[in-house]
Structures are given as structure tokens and as C-alpha cells.
Design a protein around this motif. Structure first.
Motif, PDB file in Angstrom:
ATOM      1  N   SER A  69       0.894  -1.277   0.203  1.00 16.61           N
ATOM      2  CA  SER A  69      -0.120  -0.058  -0.062  1.00 16.61           C
ATOM      3  C   SER A  69       0.989   1.190  -0.026  1.00 16.61           C
ATOM      4  O   SER A  69       2.026   1.161   0.578  1.00 16.61           O
ATOM      5  N   THR A  70       0.466   2.371  -0.449  1.00 15.13           N
ATOM      6  CA  THR A  70       0.888   3.575  -0.416  1.00 15.13           C
ATOM      7  C   THR A  70       0.584   4.251   1.005  1.00 15.13           C
ATOM      8  O   THR A  70      -0.298   3.710   1.639  1.00 15.13           O
ATOM      9  N   PRO A  71       0.725   5.369   1.239  1.00 12.74           N
ATOM     10  CA  PRO A  71       0.553   6.043   2.409  1.00 12.74           C
ATOM     11  C   PRO A  71      -0.992   6.204   2.899  1.00 12.74           C
ATOM     12  O   PRO A  71      -1.764   6.102   1.577  1.00 12.74           O
ATOM     13  N   HIS A  72      -1.381   6.305   3.971  1.00 13.99           N
ATOM     14  CA  HIS A  72      -2.708   6.259   4.372  1.00 13.99           C
ATOM     15  C   HIS A  72      -3.161   7.699   5.302  1.00 13.99           C
ATOM     16  O   HIS A  72      -4.174   7.698   5.773  1.00 13.99           O
ATOM     17  N   SER A  73      -2.165   8.565   5.532  1.00 11.83           N
ATOM     18  CA  SER A  73      -2.257   9.749   6.021  1.00 11.83           C
ATOM     19  C   SER A  73      -1.493  10.808   5.559  1.00 11.83           C
ATOM     20  O   SER A  73      -0.139  10.621   5.905  1.00 11.83           O
ATOM     21  N   THR A  74      -1.743  11.727   4.781  1.00 14.45           N
ATOM     22  CA  THR A  74      -0.992  12.732   4.340  1.00 14.45           C
ATOM     23  C   THR A  74      -1.714  14.316   5.146  1.00 14.45           C
ATOM     24  O   THR A  74      -1.779  15.223   4.228  1.00 14.45           O
ATOM     25  N   ARG A  75      -2.225  14.025   6.136  1.00 15.99           N
ATOM     26  CA  ARG A  75      -3.032  15.258   6.529  1.00 15.99           C
ATOM     27  C   ARG A  75      -2.084  16.274   7.095  1.00 15.99           C
ATOM     28  O   ARG A  75      -0.955  15.981   7.336  1.00 15.99           O
ATOM     29  N   PRO A  76      -2.537  17.539   7.008  1.00 16.12           N
ATOM     30  CA  PRO A  76      -1.535  18.776   7.619  1.00 16.12           C
ATOM     31  C   PRO A  76      -1.723  18.308   9.019  1.00 16.12           C
ATOM     32  O   PRO A  76      -2.538  17.947   9.735  1.00 16.12           O
ATOM     33  N   GLY A  77      -0.407  18.907   9.832  1.00 18.49           N
ATOM     34  CA  GLY A  77       0.592  18.953   8.982  1.00 18.49           C
ATOM     35  C   GLY A  77       1.226  20.345   8.882  1.00 18.49           C
ATOM     36  O   GLY A  77       1.088  21.192   9.967  1.00 18.49           O
ATOM     37  N   THR A  78       1.665  20.486   7.720  1.00 18.15           N
ATOM     38  CA  THR A  78       2.554  21.778   7.200  1.00 18.15           C
ATOM     39  C   THR A  78       1.784  22.236   6.042  1.00 18.15           C
ATOM     40  O   THR A  78       0.773  21.458   5.598  1.00 18.15           O
ATOM     41  N   ALA A  79       2.136  23.444   5.689  1.00 12.01           N
ATOM     42  CA  ALA A  79       1.459  24.259   4.563  1.00 12.01           C
ATOM     43  C   ALA A  79       1.643  23.122   3.103  1.00 12.01           C
ATOM     44  O   ALA A  79       0.778  23.337   2.378  1.00 12.01           O
ATOM     45  N   GLY A  80       2.839  22.651   3.102  1.00 11.78           N
ATOM     46  CA  GLY A  80       3.080  21.641   2.157  1.00 11.78           C
ATOM     47  C   GLY A  80       1.944  20.532   1.918  1.00 11.78           C
ATOM     48  O   GLY A  80       2.154  19.833   0.911  1.00 11.78           O
ATOM     49  N   ASN A  81       1.119  20.285   3.120  1.00 11.48           N
ATOM     50  CA  ASN A  81       0.124  19.144   2.970  1.00 11.48           C
ATOM     51  C   ASN A  81      -1.129  19.792   2.473  1.00 11.48           C
ATOM     52  O   ASN A  81      -1.947  19.198   2.509  1.00 11.48           O
ATOM     53  N   LEU A  82      -1.143  20.829   2.151  1.00  9.78           N
ATOM     54  CA  LEU A  82      -2.279  21.588   1.704  1.00  9.78           C
ATOM     55  C   LEU A  82      -2.243  22.027   0.308  1.00  9.78           C
ATOM     56  O   LEU A  82      -0.939  22.460  -0.166  1.00  9.78           O
ATOM     57  N   LEU A  83      -3.298  21.741  -0.360  1.00  5.96           N
ATOM     58  CA  LEU A  83      -3.177  22.126  -1.995  1.00  5.96           C
ATOM     59  C   LEU A  83      -2.551  23.230  -2.157  1.00  5.96           C
ATOM     60  O   LEU A  83      -1.745  23.584  -3.318  1.00  5.96           O
ATOM     61  N   ALA A  84      -3.208  24.395  -1.257  1.00  6.12           N
ATOM     62  CA  ALA A  84      -2.817  25.836  -1.938  1.00  6.12           C
ATOM     63  C   ALA A  84      -1.156  25.803  -1.684  1.00  6.12           C
ATOM     64  O   ALA A  84      -0.406  26.521  -2.539  1.00  6.12           O
ATOM     65  N   ARG A 122       5.500  24.772  -1.285  1.00  5.68           N
ATOM     66  CA  ARG A 122       5.840  24.411  -0.187  1.00  5.68           C
ATOM     67  C   ARG A 122       6.032  22.909  -0.396  1.00  5.68           C
ATOM     68  O   ARG A 122       5.150  22.165  -0.905  1.00  5.68           O
ATOM     69  N   ALA A 123       6.942  22.277   0.406  1.00  6.78           N
ATOM     70  CA  ALA A 123       7.271  20.759   0.228  1.00  6.78           C
ATOM     71  C   ALA A 123       6.556  20.050   1.343  1.00  6.78           C
ATOM     72  O   ALA A 123       6.323  20.650   2.495  1.00  6.78           O
ATOM     73  N   PRO A 124       5.526  19.147   0.714  1.00  6.20           N
ATOM     74  CA  PRO A 124       4.790  18.328   2.002  1.00  6.20           C
ATOM     75  C   PRO A 124       5.798  17.438   2.881  1.00  6.20           C
ATOM     76  O   PRO A 124       6.871  17.160   2.433  1.00  6.20           O
ATOM     77  N   GLU A 125       5.184  17.140   3.797  1.00 11.43           N
ATOM     78  CA  GLU A 125       5.918  16.177   4.818  1.00 11.43           C
ATOM     79  C   GLU A 125       6.207  15.161   3.957  1.00 11.43           C
ATOM     80  O   GLU A 125       5.308  14.358   3.288  1.00 11.43           O
ATOM     81  N   PRO A 126       7.397  14.398   4.337  1.00 17.45           N
ATOM     82  CA  PRO A 126       7.750  13.059   3.840  1.00 17.45           C
ATOM     83  C   PRO A 126       6.785  12.231   4.110  1.00 17.45           C
ATOM     84  O   PRO A 126       6.192  11.901   5.510  1.00 17.45           O
ATOM     85  N   PRO A 127       6.089  11.342   3.380  1.00 16.15           N
ATOM     86  CA  PRO A 127       5.136  10.384   3.701  1.00 16.15           C
ATOM     87  C   PRO A 127       5.500   9.364   4.775  1.00 16.15           C
ATOM     88  O   PRO A 127       6.508   9.062   4.670  1.00 16.15           O
ATOM     89  N   ALA A 128       4.821   9.235   5.743  1.00 17.70           N
ATOM     90  CA  ALA A 128       5.057   8.230   7.006  1.00 17.70           C
ATOM     91  C   ALA A 128       4.030   7.263   7.304  1.00 17.70           C
ATOM     92  O   ALA A 128       2.747   7.775   7.142  1.00 17.70           O
ATOM     93  N   ASP A 129       4.444   6.029   7.326  1.00 16.56           N
ATOM     94  CA  ASP A 129       3.525   4.921   7.819  1.00 16.56           C
ATOM     95  C   ASP A 129       2.829   5.245   9.157  1.00 16.56           C
ATOM     96  O   ASP A 129       3.622   5.769   9.705  1.00 16.56           O
TER      97      ASP A 129
END
Length: 741
Positions: A457-472, A480-487
Motif C-alpha cells: 500500500s501507499t500512505p494512508h495519512s498525508t493530513r496537515p501537518g504543514t503548509a505543504g500538505n495543503l493543496l494551496a 511548499r514541500a509536503p511532509e515526507p510520507p510516513a506510515d
């Protein structure tokens, strides 16, 4: 409720512990999708111990109870209120529940993982019991009587001599500005007045009457309306745009461009939509990166670099005996598909930004929005307002970021952002595609002697977080870089949630293959990996029962040791009439499945019957019977609502839902290209039986039914048709192809 009203005097000292806890709320940590908060104090008291962060008693006897959890349609506004009324021994008419608001309520991270009752309900229950004791102690001093002679009842403290004091009379003498004790003297379940009662939902009257209830209904004085101009596909960049024609249109107030973020702001919603159409016409975008071949996406999952970890290993020294049987199960990308597209309202005034959102995490969202717009988190307030249900990370957080970014460029004017249907379908984070490969060895006497399960499976949570986890944030220049995906680690897990079967199986080995790459944007969707893993495991249990020539329910019971699990299985089978059931026509069958959600939360078993139309492959779900053990049931009807809704949602996922895409991009843009269950396809009936466990801890219920319902449907289809379909969804064309084969 206005902040200044909450801060007025004449009440228990108010000193909320509201410091942001972004680090403690990261993906997979308590308050996100992970395990319920631990610690010396129960529930969320371990993170926010001050009693006055949870309970406030006014001088006039009114009581406000605070929770950091959000009402998503799951009924916690009612259940948490019941818990507070019960433990305070309060007058129900005087108790109000304040849900998630970063300026008022404790930081409880996300409303996710079926943890609201375990975390917030437990905290409120213990805080309520302790506040009640403090009120009684204050009354004992006022009356000159030993506290043991007094009792609290219906918002008053009663003395044996007939004297009494209201809670408000002694509120100023009860010091709740102190940490909660690790243990509380809780009300005996035998004395409950309101816990265990099916109290009508407190959030429903306005919704059913069409009164303003949702964030979509929110209207503020002087409010402007905004629409986003999205790229043709995710990951396209804005090459250029001519804004002149749009700015000349009637009612247009502004065009906001920040890198590839493009929006039009107007005085009315209709004018905003017209402006969006013109602006989209005049925008030029780069090509999108190619996506993997959709027909080989599950091969891609298995062949891409993955972080491999053994999450359970009880391999014995001796080689197990019996025949080796194996199967592979696949789940496609699926979307939340919220009926009402996401919406948010934001207002920047005097340097402070207020955002109204149907986010599931007001505190994490505040941190991400503050970073996005360049404000300190103390200058940002996020208020939860009911929105279209999603149960997971849909577009709500992104819409909040959109509104915040636009409002930060138009100080003094509230801005309402309403997504369009194609925005929701194409740009929301999906539920990950998955592969489950299961194998088992079956002895000659019908016992499982070895079990191996691998899940990709790929990740199941990329919630914000940081500004990079927001589409804007991703559309800014530079993005803005999203947080590295973490399981999400065990014991709750992400893609491997419920990958460890709840049966007593020897030689058990479970391996997780976590694929960090995300060709399609993915995040939390109701149940995370549990939906696919329970579908795979419980479908395979039926295959093993068939191979062993055993009844499916008896086969499960033969491998179950947990008495509560056995009780739920037996209850569902008994209420369904499993033993006596016979197919009364060709192509009719029955199915059964069971799981304990996360192996930590509610137990749920589902029995149902289906009919398969041989010529068309259409599946009609008939009678459904479920049994659930959710610990102590606060509101039995609320639990039934959750199980019923979970079964219907699971039926839609199981029979119909799959994101369509090609190498060139996403194609599911509306309900025609992403069909969901219609009223005529819903089960003929659903009966949910709640097991009463007075005094037991609360167990999360909201995500307990989806996996068992999916497997029960698949098992019933196999029983009816003789065709075992291991790839979701069980579309009509797959059924007819299997029957033809």
C-alpha cells in the motif's frame, strides 16, 4: 459562542491548556489515526490534564463542556453530551457541548480512527466526575456538613436536612484550575439516567429542517465569494494567465494569483462562477506528468521500492502439516466522494485570521494555515463547522487553506470558498490502492496450521501537518514541500491496519510493504487499510471453510478464542437465522464476516443475503444483520446509526467505486464517471444488535462495519453464484465474466 462571552467572570476559573501540540499530533501519533492516547490520566486528560479545560460551570448554573473533537455526522455531539450530563449529575437542559475550536477547546488532534469516545469521552467522563466532587466539597464547606452526607442530583447538591445548593451557587468556590487526578470515582452503571439511552441526535433537527447547519450555509456581513481555477490535472503548473477580461466582468472584486494558485473573488456566488469560467479560459498550464498504467497499478505497487517490515511473526520450529492454499486480493483507488463539495470561510481582521471549516483537525489545520499565510499560530483561529460527511481526509482542509490564502490578500472582508464538483473529485486525496496476498496451510481435520499475509500500500495519512500538505501550499511559487510520507505504526497501523487476523492461528507471519511513492494523491479514508485487509482475510476464511467442507460460522468459531469475539459472531449468526437459512431461489446466497477493528476497538460481525442476476451481473443485497460490541454503549441508537451507515458505505465501495484514470490523467470528474450506490441499490433491510457492556471502556465504532460488510457481500456472491471475485469493486462485468468462465 463568542470568545468574550466565554471569558466573562462569575464562573469557575477558565484557564485552558491550548498550546499547540503539532509534534504530538503528527501522522500516526495519538490524536491522528493512531492508538488512543495513553498516560497516567485516562483518555485525552493525559495530554490536557486541567479540569477547567473540559468543564466550565457558570454562576447561573449553566455548564459548558469542551471537546477538541468534531461532529462529522457520527453523533458525538450527542454522546459526549450524555457522558457529561451523567457524570456531573447535571440538569440536561443546562449543559451545552462546545466542539472543536482552537480558541476554546483542548487540542485533541484529529477526529479520526474511531477514537472520539475513547479519547474525549473518557476525558470528559473522568473530568465530569471530579468536577462534581469539587462542587460537592464546596457545598459541604458552605453548609457545614461532611461531603459524604451530600449528593449531587440534577444540577443541585442535596443535604439530608432538606437544604440544597445549585451548582452555580458554589461554582466560584470550586477550584478546577488544577490537574485531573489519575483516577476518578465514576457513577455506578446501575445508577445511570442517560448513558445507555437512545437520546435523539442533537445535531439533526436543523439539518432535517433545512435550517442553517453547515459551513456551506454560513453567511457573514460583507462576505465575498471565491472560486478556484484548478489545473487540468494535478501537478500541472500555471504558465500564464490574462486576467483583464475577468477583471472587467460585473461583480468581480479581485483575481488572486500566487504561483499556480489562481482564484477569482466576486460579490455573489453566481458572479464568482462566471468569473471562474472566464479565468479558466484565459489560463495556460503545463502538461501533467504521466501516471502508471491503470491496468497494471497493482503490479506497480508490488514492483516499486517499498519499506518492508514484519509486523507479526510467530513462526514455529516444526514444519506445519496440510495443504497450502493462496489467493491475492486487490483494491482500487477510491474517493471520499462527499455529496456536498468542500467549503470554508475565512476572515482576516486586525491582523488575526479566523477560519470556519469542516476539517477533522482544527489544531493541526491551524498550524498548517499559519505557515501558509505567514502568521503566528496564535494569530489564527480555526472553528469547526459541520460540513458534508466524508470520514477521512477529503477536501475540507484544502478548502480552508484556499479561503485563508485569499482572505489574507483581502484584509477586512470575509471570503467564502466553495469547491465545484470536479474540484472535489479530481483534487481530493484518495484512498490508496492496495494488494493483499494471503496463504494458509489447512490440515486434514480442517484446522489452519500456518498463515502468511503480505500487504502492499501507499500512505494512508498525508493530513496537515504543514503548509505543504495543503493543496494551496503546493501551488505556490516556490511550492511548499509536503511532509515526507510516513506510515502509521502498529498496533493500529495504516495500510496494515487489521492485517493481523483476530483469530488464534499458529505459525502466523504478517509482512507490510509500505510504498512511499504516490502517483495519485492519497490520504486517510474511513478505516484506512482495514477495509481492504478485512475484506481479504474474511474472504479467504470463507475459501478455507469451503475447502474444509465446514460451515463458515463454525469454521470461524473454531479459530476464535476471545469470548467477546465469539459472542458477537454467535449473536449475528443467531439473529440472522444462519443455521436454518436456505436459498429459496437460484442465484441467491448468504455471506458472513467478522473483525475487531484495529484489534483494539469495536467487535463487529455481519451476516447478509444477496441475489445475483445471471444475465447482467447485478447484485441485490437483501436482509443484513449485524452485531456489535462497542464496550459500554452511551447511545445505542447512535451506534446503530454508525453500523448502518458503515454497511451502506461499504456496499458502495464493494460494488461500484473505483477512481478512473489513464496515463494522461484522472478521469473521474463527476457521478457518471465515479458512480456510487443509489437508493434502489441499498440493502433491503439492516438490523443492528448492540451488545450491552455496562462499565466496560468505550470502543470506537465508526469504522467497525466496513471491512466485515465488504467480505460478507463477497462471500454471499460466491455462495450464490459459485464465482469468487477477489478484485474490488464487484462490478457487474466482473460477475458476468466470472460466470461465463
Amino acid at each position: 459562542m463568542r470568545r468574550r462571552d466565554v471569558l466573562k467572570g462569575g464562573a469557575l476559573l477558565l484557564a485552558f491548556s491550548l498550546a499547540p501540540q503539532v509534534g504530538a499530533k503528527a501522522q500516526g501519533d495519538p490524536g491522528g489515526e493512531g492508538e488512543a492516547a495513553g498516560g497516567a490520566r485516562p483518555g485525552s486528560l493525559s495530554q490536557t490534564p486541567r479540569l477547567d479545560s473540559w468543564i466550565r460551570v457558570e454562576a447561573d448554573g449553566r455548564i459548558t463542556v469542551f471537546t477538541g473533537k468534531a461532529e462529522l455526522g457520527q453523533g458525538i455531539r450527542t454522546a459526549l453530551w450524555q457522558v457529561a450530563v451523567e457524570e456531573l449529575h447535571a440538569d440536561p437542559a443546562l449543559v451545552t457541548l462546545q466542539t472543536a475550536d482552537t480558541s476554546l477547546t483542548p487540542d485533541e488532534g484529529y477526529t479520526a480512527g474511531s477514537q472520539s469516545m475513547a479519547e474525549s469521552g473518557t476525558a470528559i467522563r473522568h473530568a465530569g466526575a471530579q468536577v462534581r466532587e469539587l462542587l460537592v466539597a464546596a457545598a459541604s464547606r458552605r453548609l457545614g456538613l461532611d461531603a459524604g452526607l451530600l449528593r449531587a442530583e440534577y444540577g443541585r447538591i442535596l443535604a439530608p436536612d432538606g437544604r440544597s445548593l445549585g451548582f452555580g451557587d458554589v461554582a466560584g468556590d470550586a477550584n478546577t484550575a488544577q490537574p485531573a487526578a489519575p483516577r476518578s470515582r465514576l457513577t455506578d452503571p446501575a445508577a445511570f439516567r442517560i448513558i445507555g439511552q437512545s437520546v435523539p441526535r442533537r445535531d439533526l433537527p436543523a439539518k432535517l429542517a433545512g435550517a442553517p447547519a453547515y459551513v456551506q450555509d454560513l453567511r457573514l456581513p460583507g462576505m465575498l465569494h471565491a472560486r478556484l481555477v484548478r489545473p487540468p490535472q494535478p501537478r500541472c503548473r500555471l504558465l500564464g494567465v490574462d486576467v483583464a477580461a475577468t477583471e472587467r466582468m460585473p461583480g468581480i472584486e479581485a483575481v488572486v494569483r500566487e504561483g499556480s494558485f489562481l482564484a477569482v473573488v466576486a460579490r455573489s456566488e453566481y458572479e464568482a462562477i462566471r468569473g471562474r469560467e472566464q479565468l479558466a479560459h484565459d489560463a495556460r498550464w503545463s502538461d501533467a506528468p504521466l501516471l502508471p498504467d491503470p491496468g497494471r497499478i497493482h503490479d506497480w505497487l508490488r514492483q516499486t521500492d517499498a519499506d518492508v517490515s514484519v509486523i507479526h511473526d510467530e513462526t514455529g520450529l516444526e514444519a506445519p502439516a496440510g495443504e497450502w492454499i493462496a489467493a491475492t486480493f486487490r483494491r482500487p483507488y477510491q474517493m471520499h466522494g462527499s455529496i456536498g463539495p468542500s467549503c470554508a470561510v475565512a476572515h482576516l481582521e486586525n491582523g488575526s485570521l479566523t477560519v470556519w471549516s469542516h476539517t477533522q483537525g482544527v489544531s493541526p489545520d491551524r498550524a498548517a494555515i499559519a505557515e501558509l499565510v505567514g502568521l503566528d499560530p496564535s494569530q489564527v483561529r480555526v472553528i469547526h463547522q459541520d460540513g458534508s460527511g466524508c470520514y477521512g481526509h477529503n477536501g475540507a482542509d484544502d478548502a480552508a487553506g484556499d479561503a485563508a490564502l485569499i482572505a489574507s490578500r483581502l484584509s477586512g472582508r470575509p471570503v467564502r470558498v466553495q469547491w465545484m464538483r470536479e474540484d472535489e473529485h479530481v483534487f481530493e486525496p484518495y484512498g490508496s490502492a492496495m494488494v493483499g496476498q494471503v496463504g494458509a496451510r489447512l490440515s486434514s481435520d480442517g484446522r489452519i496450521t500456518q498463515w502468511r499475509y503480505d500487504v502492499w500500500s501507499t500512505p494512508h495519512s498525508t493530513r496537515p501537518g504543514t503548509a505543504g500538505n495543503l493543496l494551496a501550499g503546493r501551488l505556490l511559487d516556490p511550492p511548499r514541500a509536503p511532509e515526507p510520507p510516513a506510515d502509521i505504526p502498529q498496533p493500529t497501523g495504516g495500510g496494515d491496519r487489521n492485517a493481523i487476523p483476530g483469530y488464534a492461528l499458529p505459525n502466523l507471519r504478517v509482512v507490510k510493504h509500505f510504498v512511499p511513492q504516490m502517483p495519485l494523491r492519497v490520504s486517510a479514508m474511513r478505516g484506512l487499510g482495514a477495509f481492504h485487509n478485512v475484506f481479504s482475510i474474511e474472504s479467504f476464511m470463507d475459501e478455507l471453510a469451503l475447502r474444509a467442507e465446514a460451515d463458515p460460522v463454525a469454521f470461524r468459531l473454531a479459530h476464535l478464542q476471545d469470548p467477546r469475539a465469539r459472542a458477537v459472531v454467535e449473536r449475528a449468526a443467531g439473529e440472522f437465522g444462519w443455521t436454518a437459512w436456505r436459498a429459496d431461489a437460484p442465484m441467491r446466497g448468504r455471506g458472513f464476516a467478522y473483525a475487531r477493528y484495529k484489534l483494539l476497538e469495536a467487535y463487529c460481525a455481519v451476516a447478509l443475503e444477496v441475489e445475483v442476476e445471471r444475465d447482467t451481473g447485478e447484485i441485490r443485497i437483501g436482509r443484513v444483520v449485524a452485531a456489535v460490541d462497542a464496550g459500554e454503549p452511551v447511545n445505542p441508537d447512535g451506534i446503530r446509526n454508525q453500523i448502518e451507515g458503515g454497511i451502506v458505505q461499504s456496499a458502495s465501495w464493494t460494488l461500484l467505486e473505483s477512481v478512473r484514470f489513464s496515463a494522461d490523467g484522472l478521469a473521474s470528474r463527476d457521478w457518471a464517471t465515479y458512480p456510487i450506490l443509489r437508493f434502489g441499490q441499498a440493502p433491503a433491510s439492516i438490523a443492528v444488535h448492540v451488545v450491552d457492556r455496562p462499565g466496560d471502556p468505550f470502543l470506537g465504532t465508526g469504522e467497525a462495519a466496513q471491512g466485515p460488510a465488504a467480505a460478507a457481500i463477497a462471500n454471499a456472491v460466491a455462495d450464490a453464484s459459485g464465482a469468487r471475485i477477489r478484485d474490488l469493486p464487484l462490478r457487474a462485468d466482473r460477475i458476468t465474466a466470472a460466470l461465463a468462465g
